[in-house]
Design a protein around this motif. Structure first.
Motif, PDB file in Angstrom:
ATOM      1  N   ALA A  85      -3.333  -0.322  13.850  1.00 56.40           N
ATOM      2  CA  ALA A  85      -3.654  -1.724  13.564  1.00 56.40           C
ATOM      3  C   ALA A  85      -2.820  -2.292  12.433  1.00 56.40           C
ATOM      4  CB  ALA A  85      -5.137  -1.865  13.246  1.00 56.40           C
ATOM      5  N   PHE A  86      -2.585  -1.477  11.408  1.00 58.45           N
ATOM      6  CA  PHE A  86      -1.840  -1.957  10.246  1.00 58.45           C
ATOM      7  C   PHE A  86      -0.354  -1.641  10.338  1.00 58.45           C
ATOM      8  CE2 PHE A  86      -6.119  -1.113   8.225  1.00 58.45           C
ATOM      9  CZ  PHE A  86      -6.470  -2.446   8.118  1.00 58.45           C
ATOM     10  N   GLY A  87       0.042  -0.861  11.350  1.00 56.92           N
ATOM     11  CA  GLY A  87       1.434  -0.433  11.424  1.00 56.92           C
ATOM     12  C   GLY A  87       1.825   0.307  10.156  1.00 56.92           C
ATOM     13  N   PHE A  88       0.907   1.138   9.663  1.00 55.90           N
ATOM     14  CA  PHE A  88       1.061   1.733   8.334  1.00 55.90           C
ATOM     15  C   PHE A  88       1.812   3.064   8.428  1.00 55.90           C
ATOM     16  CE2 PHE A  88      -0.682   4.078   4.609  1.00 55.90           C
ATOM     17  CZ  PHE A  88      -0.203   3.221   3.626  1.00 55.90           C
ATOM     18  N   PRO A  89       3.007   3.153   7.817  1.00 48.54           N
ATOM     19  CA  PRO A  89       3.823   4.351   7.983  1.00 48.54           C
ATOM     20  C   PRO A  89       3.613   5.416   6.908  1.00 48.54           C
ATOM     21  CG  PRO A  89       5.119   2.671   6.893  1.00 48.54           C
ATOM     22  CD  PRO A  89       3.742   2.075   7.129  1.00 48.54           C
ATOM     23  N   ARG A  90       2.842   5.085   5.877  1.00 49.33           N
ATOM     24  CA  ARG A  90       2.709   6.013   4.749  1.00 49.33           C
ATOM     25  C   ARG A  90       1.451   6.871   4.892  1.00 49.33           C
ATOM     26  NH1 ARG A  90       5.409   1.610   3.454  1.00 49.33           N
ATOM     27  NH2 ARG A  90       3.596   0.257   3.146  1.00 49.33           N
ATOM     28  N   PRO A  91       1.169   7.760   3.935  1.00 44.71           N
ATOM     29  CA  PRO A  91       0.087   8.744   4.118  1.00 44.71           C
ATOM     30  C   PRO A  91      -1.299   8.117   4.257  1.00 44.71           C
ATOM     31  CG  PRO A  91       1.561   9.449   2.360  1.00 44.71           C
ATOM     32  CD  PRO A  91       1.953   8.048   2.705  1.00 44.71           C
ATOM     33  N   ILE A  92      -2.063   8.666   5.188  1.00 44.14           N
ATOM     34  CA  ILE A  92      -3.478   8.355   5.342  1.00 44.14           C
ATOM     35  C   ILE A  92      -4.236   9.669   5.171  1.00 44.14           C
ATOM     36  CG2 ILE A  92      -5.283   7.458   6.845  1.00 44.14           C
ATOM     37  CD1 ILE A  92      -3.189   5.789   8.283  1.00 44.14           C
ATOM     38  N   HIS A  93      -5.100   9.712   4.182  1.00 44.48           N
ATOM     39  CA  HIS A  93      -5.787  10.956   3.838  1.00 44.48           C
ATOM     40  C   HIS A  93      -7.240  10.918   4.307  1.00 44.48           C
ATOM     41  CE1 HIS A  93      -2.498  12.321   1.178  1.00 44.48           C
ATOM     42  NE2 HIS A  93      -2.344  11.030   0.940  1.00 44.48           N
TER      43      HIS A  93
ATOM     44  N   TRP B 260       0.827  -1.201   0.000  1.00 43.68           N
ATOM     45  CA  TRP B 260       0.000   0.000   0.000  1.00 43.68           C
ATOM     46  C   TRP B 260       0.864   1.256   0.000  1.00 43.68           C
ATOM     47  CZ3 TRP B 260      -3.697  -1.274   4.716  1.00 43.68           C
ATOM     48  CH2 TRP B 260      -4.376  -2.471   4.449  1.00 43.68           C
ATOM     49  N   ASP B 261       0.496   2.212  -0.834  1.00 45.86           N
ATOM     50  CA  ASP B 261       1.213   3.489  -0.855  1.00 45.86           C
ATOM     51  C   ASP B 261       0.476   4.593  -0.115  1.00 45.86           C
ATOM     52  OD1 ASP B 261       3.591   2.965  -2.583  1.00 45.86           O
ATOM     53  OD2 ASP B 261       2.033   2.351  -3.997  1.00 45.86           O
ATOM     54  N   ALA B 262      -0.838   4.494  -0.040  1.00 45.11           N
ATOM     55  CA  ALA B 262      -1.633   5.488   0.673  1.00 45.11           C
ATOM     56  C   ALA B 262      -2.969   4.865   1.028  1.00 45.11           C
ATOM     57  CB  ALA B 262      -1.836   6.744  -0.175  1.00 45.11           C
ATOM     58  N   MET B 263      -3.605   5.423   2.069  1.00 44.89           N
ATOM     59  CA  MET B 263      -4.917   4.963   2.511  1.00 44.89           C
ATOM     60  C   MET B 263      -5.889   6.134   2.543  1.00 44.89           C
ATOM     61  SD  MET B 263      -4.427   2.327   5.715  1.00 44.89           S
ATOM     62  CE  MET B 263      -6.168   1.845   5.603  1.00 44.89           C
ATOM     63  N   LEU B 264      -7.170   5.816   2.424  1.00 50.61           N
ATOM     64  CA  LEU B 264      -8.222   6.784   2.684  1.00 50.61           C
ATOM     65  C   LEU B 264      -8.776   6.533   4.080  1.00 50.61           C
ATOM     66  CD1 LEU B 264     -10.283   6.812  -0.647  1.00 50.61           C
ATOM     67  CD2 LEU B 264      -8.204   8.084  -0.055  1.00 50.61           C
ATOM     68  N   SER B 265      -9.259   7.588   4.696  1.00 45.16           N
ATOM     69  CA  SER B 265      -9.875   7.477   6.016  1.00 45.16           C
ATOM     70  C   SER B 265     -11.149   8.318   6.033  1.00 45.16           C
ATOM     71  CB  SER B 265      -8.914   7.965   7.099  1.00 45.16           C
ATOM     72  OG  SER B 265      -9.558   8.056   8.358  1.00 45.16           O
ATOM     73  N   PRO B 266     -12.197   7.826   6.713  1.00 43.07           N
ATOM     74  CA  PRO B 266     -13.440   8.585   6.769  1.00 43.07           C
ATOM     75  C   PRO B 266     -13.482   9.637   7.870  1.00 43.07           C
ATOM     76  CG  PRO B 266     -13.758   6.472   7.813  1.00 43.07           C
ATOM     77  CD  PRO B 266     -12.360   6.480   7.282  1.00 43.07           C
ATOM     78  N   ASN B 267     -12.540   9.562   8.829  1.00 43.72           N
ATOM     79  CA  ASN B 267     -12.559  10.495   9.962  1.00 43.72           C
ATOM     80  C   ASN B 267     -11.265  10.347  10.765  1.00 43.72           C
ATOM     81  OD1 ASN B 267     -13.069   8.088  11.658  1.00 43.72           O
ATOM     82  ND2 ASN B 267     -15.135   8.213  10.795  1.00 43.72           N
ATOM     83  N   ALA B 268     -11.025  11.304  11.652  1.00 42.63           N
ATOM     84  CA  ALA B 268      -9.788  11.294  12.433  1.00 42.63           C
ATOM     85  C   ALA B 268      -9.715  10.076  13.351  1.00 42.63           C
ATOM     86  CB  ALA B 268      -9.683  12.576  13.250  1.00 42.63           C
ATOM     87  N   TYR B 269     -10.849   9.667  13.894  1.00 48.47           N
ATOM     88  CA  TYR B 269     -10.886   8.473  14.739  1.00 48.47           C
ATOM     89  C   TYR B 269     -10.330   7.270  13.993  1.00 48.47           C
ATOM     90  CZ  TYR B 269     -13.165   4.239  16.559  1.00 48.47           C
ATOM     91  OH  TYR B 269     -13.425   2.968  16.997  1.00 48.47           O
ATOM     92  N   SER B 270     -10.767   7.058  12.750  1.00 47.83           N
ATOM     93  CA  SER B 270     -10.313   5.901  11.972  1.00 47.83           C
ATOM     94  C   SER B 270      -8.839   5.999  11.624  1.00 47.83           C
ATOM     95  CB  SER B 270     -11.140   5.786  10.686  1.00 47.83           C
ATOM     96  OG  SER B 270     -12.488   5.499  10.970  1.00 47.83           O
ATOM     97  N   THR B 271      -8.369   7.189  11.327  1.00 46.48           N
ATOM     98  CA  THR B 271      -6.962   7.366  10.958  1.00 46.48           C
ATOM     99  C   THR B 271      -6.042   6.801  12.028  1.00 46.48           C
ATOM    100  OG1 THR B 271      -7.485   9.364   9.686  1.00 46.48           O
ATOM    101  CG2 THR B 271      -5.191   9.059  10.357  1.00 46.48           C
TER     102      THR B 271
END
Length: 376
Positions: free
Chosen positions: A137-145, A120-131
């Protein structure tokens, strides 16, 4: 540019569908390819290339793609090109714990899914809580928008009433009947430890529903794909099995109220402003043993927590009173979780990742202040 889309391993649905439809409407010079499942073949536009999910051809398509858009893990063995871009839209606001935060998972499952997360290079998020939950949970270091979910734009679009009427007509439901949409979340032990039909019993008593509410209510059953084939006969009952309906957003519009338990459908359905009831018959077990929650459901729930079938039928029968009693909680829930669901999430995603005259890779690099190769 070649874009390969996948939604829930082969459906024409969710945020990938909304992004696809917007790009087609814009008329960009893009080759669109969808990975499909046999159950959903008829839902795809006739003029789009489709390839069966999991086939050797689907692996080749993923490996040849310039952009991959998915709303879930793609649990296939494929190598992403170094210059390709993978946008993970995900598929819901997490109340229940996900991935590394779950209380229980089959041996090896999480490690296998890590291979896809690494792409994954980037993720979408529906709200700050989810971000915050996705990051953890995913240990995701890249951008979440935080864009909101493109899939939910239809719920506040000028077309919503038209879609509602069309879907109800397709299901053979008169406008005067009250439609109850039931969307229970999946239970890990049913899927990974179950051995057949005897392991699944629908918590809602269909006979009791029919006797008490069947005269002017219709129940839509949206079961998880991994257990929907275990449903017993509903012939002759005021019940429709919509587990294989192509896109749940259409069902949100057709329904008059939602009954769920711990599913993220409650966050999406709240965009409509229609009532939500929570049938939490196994709350203690689900919370303490099976999956666990990120927050106390008693504190954030937009409607009543109902523990028995009788309580559920009582609430449906007296919906106006129940709705009024929980109006403040519902308003708070919407303010916290749906502020970005304004009907323009898809536009924000296109501006970020598919700008006119540019590439998704260039746009992604720009959004975090780097050069086009920074995402690789």
């Amino acid at each position: 540019m070649r874009i390969v889309y996948t939604s829930f391993r082969g459906l024409f649905s969710d945020s990938p569908r909304a992004i696809y439809e917007a790009l087609v409407a814009r008329g960009d010079d893009v080759q669109h390819t969808w990975l499909t499942s046999a159950v959903a073949e008829g839902a795809f536009p006739a003029d789009v290339e489709t390839i069966h999910f999991g086939s050797p051809e689907s692996i080749a398509a993923l490996e040849a793609a310039d952009v991959v858009v998915s709303n879930d893990h793609v649990p296939l063995d494929w190598e992403k090109r170094p210059d390709a871009f993978y946008l993970q839209t995900w598929h819901g606001t997490p109340l229940k714990r996900i991935h590394n935060d779950v209380l229980w998972a089959p041996e090896g499952r999480l490690a296998y899914l890590e291979h896809d997360i690494a792409r994954w290079d980037a993720m979408l998020s529906p709200n700050a809580y989810s971000t915050a939950r996705f990051r953890q949970a995913f240990g995701f270091p890249r951008p979440i928008h935080e864009t909101g979910y493109p899939r939910n734009d239809l719920l506040s679009s000028p077309r919503r009433d038209q879609v509602r009427a069309e879907v109800r007509a397709q299901l053979g439901i008169d406008e005067g009947r009250t439609v109850v949409l039931y969307t229970p979340t999946w239970r890990d032990d049913l899927v990974f430890e179950g051995t057949g039909e005897r392991d699944f019993e629908l918590p809602v008593d269909l006979a009791a529903f029919t006797e008490r509410l069947g005269g002017d209510h219709v129940l839509l059953l949206r079961l998880h794909s991994m257990v929907s084939d275990r449903l017993e006969s509903i012939e002759g009952l005021p019940v429709r099995d919509v587990s294989n309906h192509p896109d749940i957003r259409d069902l949100y519009l057709a329904a008059d109220l939602l009954v769920t338990d711990y599913s993220s459908t409650m966050f999406d359905f709240a965009v409509t402003g229609k009532p939500i009831l929570l049938f939490t018959y196994d709350l203690a077990d689900y919370r303490d043993r099976l999956r666990g929650f990120y927050v106390d459901i008693d504190e954030i729930a937009p409607g009543p927590l109902l523990s028995t079938g009788d309580e559920l039928l009582d609430a449906v029968a007296d919906l106006d009173r129940v709705t009024a009693a929980h109006a403040e909680r519902y308003a708070r829930f919407r303010e916290t979780f749906t502020a970005l669901e304004d009907g323009h999430a898809t536009e924000r995603v296109l501006d970020l990742f598919f700008p006119r005259g540019g590439s998704a890779a260039d746009a992604a690099a720009t959004t975090r202040g780097g050069d086009p190769s920074a995402h690789r």
